[in-house]
Design an enzyme around this catalytic site. Sequence first.
Site, PDB file in Angstrom:
ATOM      1  CD  GLU A  71      -2.910   1.122   0.023  1.00  0.00           C
ATOM      2  OE1 GLU A  71      -3.105   2.194  -0.599  1.00  0.00           O
ATOM      3  OE2 GLU A  71      -3.472   0.059  -0.275  1.00  0.00           O
ATOM      4  CD  GLU A  78      -2.667   5.577  -6.035  1.00  0.00           C
ATOM      5  OE1 GLU A  78      -2.880   6.338  -5.059  1.00  0.00           O
ATOM      6  OE2 GLU A  78      -3.392   4.613  -6.314  1.00  0.00           O
TER       7      GLU A  78
END
Length: 130
Positions: A71, A78
């Site tokens: 994650e 991102e």
Amino acid sequence: MNDTRPFSLAGRARSFSHALRGLAVLLAGQHNAWLHALATLLVIALAAWLRVSRGEWCLLVAAMGLVWMAEALNTAVEELADAVHPGQHPGVGRAKDVAAAGVLLAALAAAVVGMLILAPRLLDQLAAAA
């Protein structure tokens, strides 16, 4: 790249503070991280209640750590992709999708580990209570 600066405790403290800031970014801005946090707490509580062995704890912690690492890396991809190319770009979209797939694969693997360790013990507890 080799770091030619001498080792210092102050430098390590700065590195640690950067990592904590990254964790804060992860928890503050990623809704999936909230789900991982909830799952982590539930697994810890259930494993403690079921009194899993030390080896089983090691497997559970490794699986949960893998999900958190995936994650964090997904969030880093991102953030970096959005900073480099804020608009829509097929290559950036594919990179984000692959990073998200990494999180999904880690979460699925962790779920399997959790089920293999916790489900039999939980079924035993339920059978004993019935």
